[in-house]
Every structure is written in C-alpha cells, then in structure tokens.
Design a protein around this motif. Structure first.
Motif, PDB file in Angstrom:
ATOM      1  N   VAL A  61     -20.357  14.230 -20.602  1.00 20.68           N
ATOM      2  CA  VAL A  61     -19.407  13.266 -21.175  1.00 20.68           C
ATOM      3  C   VAL A  61     -18.044  13.380 -20.491  1.00 20.68           C
ATOM      4  O   VAL A  61     -17.380  12.370 -20.219  1.00 20.68           O
ATOM      5  CB  VAL A  61     -19.281  13.452 -22.704  1.00 20.68           C
ATOM      6  N   GLN A  62     -17.650  14.613 -20.198  1.00 24.10           N
ATOM      7  CA  GLN A  62     -16.373  14.830 -19.498  1.00 24.10           C
ATOM      8  C   GLN A  62     -16.328  14.015 -18.195  1.00 24.10           C
ATOM      9  O   GLN A  62     -15.380  13.268 -17.927  1.00 24.10           O
ATOM     10  CB  GLN A  62     -16.257  16.335 -19.180  1.00 24.10           C
ATOM     11  N   VAL A  63     -17.384  14.136 -17.420  1.00 24.09           N
ATOM     12  CA  VAL A  63     -17.413  13.509 -16.087  1.00 24.09           C
ATOM     13  C   VAL A  63     -17.538  11.990 -16.211  1.00 24.09           C
ATOM     14  O   VAL A  63     -16.777  11.226 -15.596  1.00 24.09           O
ATOM     15  CB  VAL A  63     -18.597  14.092 -15.278  1.00 24.09           C
ATOM     16  N   ILE A  64     -18.474  11.543 -17.021  1.00 25.41           N
ATOM     17  CA  ILE A  64     -18.743  10.099 -17.057  1.00 25.41           C
ATOM     18  C   ILE A  64     -17.569   9.338 -17.693  1.00 25.41           C
ATOM     19  O   ILE A  64     -17.212   8.242 -17.249  1.00 25.41           O
ATOM     20  CB  ILE A  64     -20.091   9.805 -17.782  1.00 25.41           C
ATOM     21  N   SER A  65     -16.958   9.932 -18.710  1.00 26.27           N
ATOM     22  CA  SER A  65     -15.890   9.192 -19.392  1.00 26.27           C
ATOM     23  C   SER A  65     -14.577   9.263 -18.609  1.00 26.27           C
ATOM     24  O   SER A  65     -13.647   8.515 -18.866  1.00 26.27           O
ATOM     25  CB  SER A  65     -15.707   9.680 -20.826  1.00 26.27           C
ATOM     26  N   THR A  66     -14.520  10.175 -17.634  1.00 24.34           N
ATOM     27  CA  THR A  66     -13.368  10.206 -16.724  1.00 24.34           C
ATOM     28  C   THR A  66     -13.583   9.220 -15.571  1.00 24.34           C
ATOM     29  O   THR A  66     -12.697   8.443 -15.231  1.00 24.34           O
ATOM     30  CB  THR A  66     -13.172  11.636 -16.159  1.00 24.34           C
ATOM     31  N   ASN A  67     -14.799   9.245 -14.991  1.00 27.11           N
ATOM     32  CA  ASN A  67     -15.065   8.372 -13.840  1.00 27.11           C
ATOM     33  C   ASN A  67     -15.245   6.909 -14.225  1.00 27.11           C
ATOM     34  O   ASN A  67     -14.919   6.012 -13.454  1.00 27.11           O
ATOM     35  CB  ASN A  67     -16.331   8.841 -13.110  1.00 27.11           C
ATOM     36  N   PHE A  68     -15.814   6.675 -15.400  1.00 25.72           N
ATOM     37  CA  PHE A  68     -16.137   5.303 -15.805  1.00 25.72           C
ATOM     38  C   PHE A  68     -15.652   5.025 -17.230  1.00 25.72           C
ATOM     39  O   PHE A  68     -16.451   4.643 -18.100  1.00 25.72           O
ATOM     40  CB  PHE A  68     -17.657   5.072 -15.731  1.00 25.72           C
ATOM     41  N   PRO A  69     -14.347   5.186 -17.496  1.00 29.54           N
ATOM     42  CA  PRO A  69     -13.887   5.006 -18.881  1.00 29.54           C
ATOM     43  C   PRO A  69     -14.152   3.595 -19.398  1.00 29.54           C
ATOM     44  O   PRO A  69     -14.383   3.398 -20.594  1.00 29.54           O
ATOM     45  CB  PRO A  69     -12.372   5.278 -18.782  1.00 29.54           C
ATOM     46  N   TYR A  70     -14.149   2.638 -18.487  1.00 33.60           N
ATOM     47  CA  TYR A  70     -14.285   1.227 -18.879  1.00 33.60           C
ATOM     48  C   TYR A  70     -15.708   0.847 -19.268  1.00 33.60           C
ATOM     49  O   TYR A  70     -15.930  -0.226 -19.790  1.00 33.60           O
ATOM     50  CB  TYR A  70     -13.781   0.316 -17.738  1.00 33.60           C
ATOM     51  N   TRP A  71     -16.697   1.701 -19.007  1.00 33.03           N
ATOM     52  CA  TRP A  71     -18.065   1.401 -19.455  1.00 33.03           C
ATOM     53  C   TRP A  71     -18.163   1.482 -20.986  1.00 33.03           C
ATOM     54  O   TRP A  71     -19.054   0.897 -21.585  1.00 33.03           O
ATOM     55  CB  TRP A  71     -19.069   2.398 -18.879  1.00 33.03           C
ATOM     56  N   PHE A  72     -17.251   2.265 -21.588  1.00 33.54           N
ATOM     57  CA  PHE A  72     -17.392   2.647 -22.992  1.00 33.54           C
ATOM     58  C   PHE A  72     -16.195   2.175 -23.811  1.00 33.54           C
ATOM     59  O   PHE A  72     -15.178   1.753 -23.260  1.00 33.54           O
ATOM     60  CB  PHE A  72     -17.498   4.173 -23.089  1.00 33.54           C
ATOM     61  N   CYS A  73     -16.274   2.337 -25.131  1.00 36.67           N
ATOM     62  CA  CYS A  73     -15.086   2.084 -25.949  1.00 36.67           C
ATOM     63  C   CYS A  73     -14.149   3.295 -25.788  1.00 36.67           C
ATOM     64  O   CYS A  73     -14.600   4.413 -25.499  1.00 36.67           O
ATOM     65  CB  CYS A  73     -15.467   1.844 -27.410  1.00 36.67           C
TER      66      CYS A  73
END
Ligand code: GTR
Length: 353
Positions: A231-243
């Motif tokens: 979650v650390q990596v994905i929400s940093t690299n692709f914050p706009y994919w998620f809320c």
C-alpha cells in the motif's frame, strides 16, 4: 503448509463476522471499499447514446467489427468515448466480454481477437485512457473534470472508479443489442485494469462473470503479508487511482477494516476468475490465490461451489476451473497472454448453464 494455516498467518478481517444476512453485509462491504480505497463509481446516467462510426466484416467473415462512439450526459455536459465491438456470426445471441484494455486497437499483443471470437464470445473493448488519463494530472482529463471537483474529498473516486464507470456504460449499451446474450456479459482486465475489472464487476451485478489477470496489489491480492508491491508503494506512485482516504493505510495495512478478499466476495455467487503468473512477484501469486480461497466462504454460504483446489499454494501449470471461482497460474511474467484468455474463456464455457 495447509491453506487454512497460510490464511491464519495473514490475520485477515472476517468477511462474515456474525449472523448478519449476506445482502446486508454485502452492502456494508461495498461501502467500506468505496470509502477506504476506490471511491464510489459515479451514479449511472439516465441513458447512453451510441453512434456506429464504422462497420466491417472481419476475421474471414466470421465476425462483424464495429467502431462505436458512446455518449451520455454528465452533471457538467456530455461525454463521448469510442469503443469497438466484435461479434461472431451466430444464429443465437452470444455471450460477451467487456475488455478494459491498454490498447485502442481490437487486435494487439494482449487481445488475440480471432482466437477470442473463435471461443464464441463477442468482445467489446475500450482504451482506458480514452476515459481518463493514467497520470496524476489533477483529474483534468476525460471524465475527471466532469465528475470530480478540486480539491478532491477523502472519499472521491480515483481513476479506477472512472475507468470502471465507463465499463458499466459499455454494458448499458450491450444490453440493447439483440445479438448479445444479456445474461452473459463478463468484464475483464489485466493488472491495473484487472483491479478495475474487479471493482466494476463487484459493484455492478449485471455482469455475470469477472476476470482479473495479474491484478496484484489493491486488486485480487490480499494485502496483509503480501510480498512485492504494497500500500505504501502503490498509494505513493499512483495516488490518483484511489480515493484520498487510501493514503492513511501507507505502512498500516493491519489497520485496514478490509482486505482484498472483500472485493472478490462482492462477486459471489457469480463467476469469478483470477489468474496469476509465476514470475509476477510484484503482484504476488500466493496472495492472489489465498484471496480467491478466502472469498470462497461467501460462495459456500450462498450454496455454490467456491474454488476447488489442492490444499497447498499453487504452482504452474495448476488450473482450477471446477468451482464458481476459477484460478490458474502459468509460467512467465506479468502479461495477459493467449494462455490466460484461453483458460478464462474455457472456464466460462464450462460453467455455461
Ligand atoms: C505497476 C503497478 C501495479 C500494476 C502494473 C500494471 O506499475 O505497480 O499495481 O497494476 O503497474 O498495471 O501493469
């Protein structure tokens, strides 16, 4: 190690914590995932309008291929995007797959169209960037500015929800086409678009089947104890994919009131297919598989067969098509291959009641 032991080690939140009837729990789970990870898919428009831009006989005359523009009214004006529809010739209505695609072309490395239609399926595909860019552009492209107002609120949808929303509009349209069997429309995608296919299929029960290929982190794979992307990596690299709310779980997976088996469980009792690739350690095949096993609890509760598999982690060429959750792992790397499509479509054919 047995699968139950593997699962115990992950300390997953329970899908079915008490005697709450499934329809109520299902609604709760959907709300949790909307609030904490993806943001809700925007409400459906009243109608979609289609314009057939081009029509051709294709694949030695075995199918008709159309290029179609789909338009609907959004709260801030009309939106139009293109998709293609390839329908094999048949006396009977045919099943269909909505393919959320990395390419605007019907035929490409990950879409061997002639082989797909030879399985008897129509394919409706769209290029995800025609819906919203896959960059952190502040929601200024495609559907972004039409449904999201800056600054984004904690529960506002990310692009996964916007791409899923477009898949639902293609589904709206397919339900008007007499050559398509309306009870047999599936949704499919690979990787980030596998995450998208799962979310689209989880939220819209009009899809009879859902296929995620190598969808990994924030897709099919359970997050607790996962290797590779987290979650650390994905929400940093692709914050706009998620809320925006998803950011709070960076390095705090254990605090999440959900895990990804909740997403898979929303598909129950419909057909669900999860595929992994052995060398795709970023996605983590074991975590994708365990998620499919755990989601099976809801299939069992609803009286249908969950994943039918050996009591151990899978190795290639394991393939488990018997239950209403299907799974395979193949050799090789992160990719949506002919092998994957063939296994998925044969799974649908096998369960063709
Ligand atoms: C990666 C991302 C993965 C996966 C992949 C893809 O960069 O870390 O979650 O979705 O992209 O879409 O190919």
């Amino acid at each position: 190690m047995s699968l139950q032991t593997e699962l115990q080690l992950r300390h997953l939140p329970k899908i079915l914590p008490d005697d709450t009837p499934w329809p109520i729990r299902r609604a709760e789970i959907q709300k949790i995932l909307e609030r904490e990870i993806y943001g809700a898919i925007p409400p459906a428009p009243e109608c979609v309008h289609a314009q057939i831009l081009e029509e051709k006989a294709a694949y030695a005359g075995k199918a008709v291929r159309q290029q179609i523009a789909l338009t609907w009214d959004t709260p801030k004006g009309p939106f139009t995007f293109p998709f293609y529809l390839v329908v094999p010739k048949s006396e009977q209505p045919v099943p269909a797959v909505v393919h959320i695609s990395f390419s605007p072309l019907p035929d490409n490395d990950s879409s061997p169209m002639e082989e797909l239609i030879d399985h008897g399926f129509a394919i409706a595909g769209f290029f995800y960037r025609d819906v919203a860019n896959d960059t952190d552009d502040g929601f200024t492209s495609g559907l972004g500015p039409l449904y999201i107002t800056a600054p984004r609120q904690p529960e506002d949808p990310g692009t996964i929800s916007l791409w899923a929303f477009a898949a639902l509009r293609v589904l709206d349209y397919l339900l008007t086409r007499p050559e398509i069997c309306h009870e047999k429309i599936a949704v499919a995608g690979h990787s980030r678009l596998g995450k998208t296919a799962l979310w689209a299929g989880a939220c819209d029960t009009r899809f009879y089947a859902v296929y995620s290929n190598n969808s990994g982190c924030s897709g099919a794979a359970i997050t607790r104890g996962k290797v590779g992307e987290n979650v650390q990596v994905i929400s940093t690299n692709f914050p706009y994919w998620f809320c925006p709310n998803y950011q709070q779980y960076k390095g705090r997976e254990d605090a999440m009131p959900f895990d990804q088996h909740f997403l898979l469980a929303l598909v129950a009792p419909r057909l669900l297919y999860v595929a992994s690739a052995e060398e795709d350690t970023w996605a983590d095949p074991a975590s994708e598989f365990l998620s499919a096993v755990e989601a099976g609890r809801v299939y069992t509760l609803l009286g249908v067969q969950p994943l039918v598999c050996e009591d151990r982690l899978p190795v290639p060429p394991d393939s488990y098509p018997d239950g209403r959750i299907g799974y395979h792992i193949r050799r090789g790397t992160h990719f949506l291959s002919r092998y994957d499509w063939d296994h998925f479509l044969n799974f649908l054919i096998r369960h063709n009641q």
